[in-house]
Design a protein around this motif. Structure first.
Motif, PDB file in Angstrom:
ATOM      1  N   THR A  10       0.823  -1.190   0.000  1.00  0.00           N
ATOM      2  CA  THR A  10       0.000   0.000   0.000  1.00  0.00           C
ATOM      3  C   THR A  10       0.863   1.249   0.000  1.00  0.00           C
ATOM      4  OG1 THR A  10      -0.140  -0.060   2.418  1.00  0.00           O
ATOM      5  CG2 THR A  10      -1.883  -1.171   1.190  1.00  0.00           C
ATOM      6  N   SER A  11       2.040   1.162   0.624  1.00  0.00           N
ATOM      7  CA  SER A  11       2.963   2.297   0.639  1.00  0.00           C
ATOM      8  C   SER A  11       4.215   2.005  -0.176  1.00  0.00           C
ATOM      9  CB  SER A  11       3.384   2.607   2.085  1.00  0.00           C
ATOM     10  OG  SER A  11       4.061   1.500   2.655  1.00  0.00           O
ATOM     11  N   PHE A  12       4.349   0.813  -0.708  1.00  0.00           N
ATOM     12  CA  PHE A  12       5.523   0.396  -1.447  1.00  0.00           C
ATOM     13  C   PHE A  12       6.797   0.653  -0.647  1.00  0.00           C
ATOM     14  CE2 PHE A  12       4.335  -0.941  -5.716  1.00  0.00           C
ATOM     15  CZ  PHE A  12       2.999  -0.621  -5.706  1.00  0.00           C
ATOM     16  N   GLU A  13       6.756   0.366   0.649  1.00  0.00           N
ATOM     17  CA  GLU A  13       7.933   0.548   1.479  1.00  0.00           C
ATOM     18  C   GLU A  13       8.234  -0.740   2.231  1.00  0.00           C
ATOM     19  OE1 GLU A  13       7.384   3.834   4.092  1.00  0.00           O
ATOM     20  OE2 GLU A  13       7.582   5.328   2.509  1.00  0.00           O
ATOM     21  N   LEU A  14       9.518  -0.969   2.447  1.00  0.00           N
ATOM     22  CA  LEU A  14       9.946  -2.061   3.290  1.00  0.00           C
ATOM     23  C   LEU A  14      10.175  -1.546   4.705  1.00  0.00           C
ATOM     24  CD1 LEU A  14      12.650  -3.858   1.120  1.00  0.00           C
ATOM     25  CD2 LEU A  14      10.602  -4.916   2.047  1.00  0.00           C
ATOM     26  N   LEU A  51       7.304   7.317 -13.623  1.00  0.00           N
ATOM     27  CA  LEU A  51       7.283   8.156 -12.414  1.00  0.00           C
ATOM     28  C   LEU A  51       8.408   7.698 -11.473  1.00  0.00           C
ATOM     29  CD1 LEU A  51       3.421   8.582 -11.891  1.00  0.00           C
ATOM     30  CD2 LEU A  51       5.035  10.107 -13.057  1.00  0.00           C
ATOM     31  N   ILE A  52       8.078   7.221 -10.261  1.00  0.00           N
ATOM     32  CA  ILE A  52       9.132   6.792  -9.333  1.00  0.00           C
ATOM     33  C   ILE A  52       9.258   5.262  -9.287  1.00  0.00           C
ATOM     34  CG2 ILE A  52       8.843   8.843  -7.901  1.00  0.00           C
ATOM     35  CD1 ILE A  52       7.311   7.041  -5.893  1.00  0.00           C
ATOM     36  N   TYR A  53       8.545   4.571 -10.176  1.00  0.00           N
ATOM     37  CA  TYR A  53       8.499   3.109 -10.077  1.00  0.00           C
ATOM     38  C   TYR A  53       9.380   2.432 -11.116  1.00  0.00           C
ATOM     39  CZ  TYR A  53       4.695   4.480  -7.104  1.00  0.00           C
ATOM     40  OH  TYR A  53       3.966   5.082  -6.118  1.00  0.00           O
ATOM     41  N   LEU A  68      22.657  -2.698  -4.997  1.00  0.00           N
ATOM     42  CA  LEU A  68      22.228  -1.306  -4.988  1.00  0.00           C
ATOM     43  C   LEU A  68      20.915  -1.152  -5.739  1.00  0.00           C
ATOM     44  CD1 LEU A  68      25.707   0.155  -5.965  1.00  0.00           C
ATOM     45  CD2 LEU A  68      24.667   0.324  -3.686  1.00  0.00           C
ATOM     46  N   VAL A  69      20.009  -0.340  -5.196  1.00  0.00           N
ATOM     47  CA  VAL A  69      18.729  -0.054  -5.856  1.00  0.00           C
ATOM     48  C   VAL A  69      18.413   1.429  -5.691  1.00  0.00           C
ATOM     49  CG1 VAL A  69      17.734  -2.368  -5.601  1.00  0.00           C
ATOM     50  CG2 VAL A  69      17.456  -0.680  -3.762  1.00  0.00           C
ATOM     51  N   ASN A  70      17.390   1.880  -6.405  1.00  0.00           N
ATOM     52  CA  ASN A  70      16.994   3.280  -6.324  1.00  0.00           C
ATOM     53  C   ASN A  70      16.230   3.578  -5.039  1.00  0.00           C
ATOM     54  OD1 ASN A  70      15.099   1.517  -7.639  1.00  0.00           O
ATOM     55  ND2 ASN A  70      13.813   3.283  -8.094  1.00  0.00           N
ATOM     56  N   PRO A  71      16.390   4.787  -4.516  1.00  0.00           N
ATOM     57  CA  PRO A  71      15.618   5.189  -3.335  1.00  0.00           C
ATOM     58  C   PRO A  71      14.148   5.371  -3.694  1.00  0.00           C
ATOM     59  CG  PRO A  71      17.493   6.668  -3.728  1.00  0.00           C
ATOM     60  CD  PRO A  71      17.298   5.840  -4.962  1.00  0.00           C
ATOM     61  N   LEU A  72      13.278   4.912  -2.838  1.00  0.00           N
ATOM     62  CA  LEU A  72      11.848   5.085  -3.070  1.00  0.00           C
ATOM     63  C   LEU A  72      11.490   6.567  -3.003  1.00  0.00           C
ATOM     64  CD1 LEU A  72       9.022   3.794  -3.364  1.00  0.00           C
ATOM     65  CD2 LEU A  72       8.888   3.784  -0.873  1.00  0.00           C
ATOM     66  N   PRO A 101      14.352   1.494   0.302  1.00  0.00           N
ATOM     67  CA  PRO A 101      14.271   0.862  -1.012  1.00  0.00           C
ATOM     68  C   PRO A 101      12.822   0.603  -1.385  1.00  0.00           C
ATOM     69  CG  PRO A 101      14.767  -0.790   0.647  1.00  0.00           C
ATOM     70  CD  PRO A 101      14.712   0.546   1.365  1.00  0.00           C
ATOM     71  N   ASN A 102      12.587   0.301  -2.651  1.00  0.00           N
ATOM     72  CA  ASN A 102      11.270  -0.065  -3.146  1.00  0.00           C
ATOM     73  C   ASN A 102      11.017  -1.536  -2.831  1.00  0.00           C
ATOM     74  OD1 ASN A 102       9.144  -0.941  -4.931  1.00  0.00           O
ATOM     75  ND2 ASN A 102       9.504   0.873  -6.175  1.00  0.00           N
TER      76      ASN A 102
END
Length: 266
Positions: A10-14, A51-53, A68-72, A101-102
């Protein structure tokens, strides 16, 4: 990674567990960071961002299986070498990054990085051509020289909904197998490379092959597919060429970016 519980999308956050990192960042990691930031900026320039996804990951050199990944929350044109987030295969943030992270990036990329030793980088996109290809029952056809690059090297993963679960990782990895590319049905595309440059180049050719196929199919005219032996010969030729290539396309792309958008190195 054996839990079957669904992540909170729902927030796409870990939920973030931060693990302190000892020692300075190595030059090898800095190089990977610059390449990965360049890949994000180039995606934005090519119109491949969403967008940010979506996400591109890169393995950090060393035995720890960190990547390494992109910041949410940041757009692809905002990614820099220093604001990339380092995480382990369990989703823990390594170091003192203020970013999250996403969650989708963890599920998809963590699964691949933990099972494919050859996966130096993984690139997942939602381009219009990639999504359109993903809904075609026949998938990618060997209609063009670019498409023949992927002959016998594309897997297909059925759509299971947005709320990916850790349980889906097993099926995801099985469908990818040892392929270079994966078509996520009703979703998008993914490529795996030995490096950031390799994964980006594979995505470039996959995207171009998808667009060419869709344009040809849109005419409604009969499609000419070369004989199987010609398709297989072309695929072998591509494979032989790639075996001797050191990501030769990538430096020109980085030089192009440095002329127009040098902020990625920060």
């Amino acid at each position: 990674m054996t839990s079957n519980a669904a992540l909170d999308f729902t927030s796409f956050e870990l939920p973030v567990t931060r693990i302190a990192e000892s020692g300075p960042v190595t030059e090898e990691e800095n190089r990977v960071r610059r390449d990965l930031a360049a890949a994000y900026r180039l995606c934005a320039q090519f119109g491949w961002d969403d967008l940010i996804y979506t996400h591109i990951s890169a393995r950090v050199p060393g035995p720890e299986h960190h990547f390494l990944v992109n910041p949410l929350g940041l757009g692809f044109d905002e990614i820099t070498a220093s604001n990339l987030v380092k995480i382990d295969i369990d989703g823990n943030v390594i170091g003192d990054s203020p970013h999250r992270p996403n969650a989708a990036g963890f599920v998809i990329h963590g699964a691949i990085h933990s099972t494919r030793e050859d996966a130096g980088s993984v690139m997942h996109l939602h381009t219009e051509a990639g999504m359109a290809l993903s809904v075609l029952e026949e998938g990618l056809l060997p209609l063009t020289q670019h498409a023949m690059r992927f002959h016998g090297k594309v897997g297909y993963h059925d759509y299971e909904g947005i709320a990916l679960t850790l349980d889906e990782q097993r099926r995801f990895v099985a469908d990818l197998a040892d392929n270079t590319a994966l078509v996520l049905r009703n979703h998008g595309t993914l490529t795996v490379g030995r490096s950031v440059g390799h994964a980006f180049t594979e995505m470039f050719y996959l995207e171009k092959a998808a667009r060419a196929q869709l344009l040809a199919q849109a005419t409604g005219r009969p499609l000419r597919i070369p004989p199987t032996e010609v398709v297989e010969l072309t695929a072998r030729t591509w494979a032989t060429d790639l075996a001797g290539s050191n990501d030769r396309e990538w430096p020109s792309l980085v030089r192009r970016l440095a002329r127009t958008d040098p902020g990625f190195t920060q």
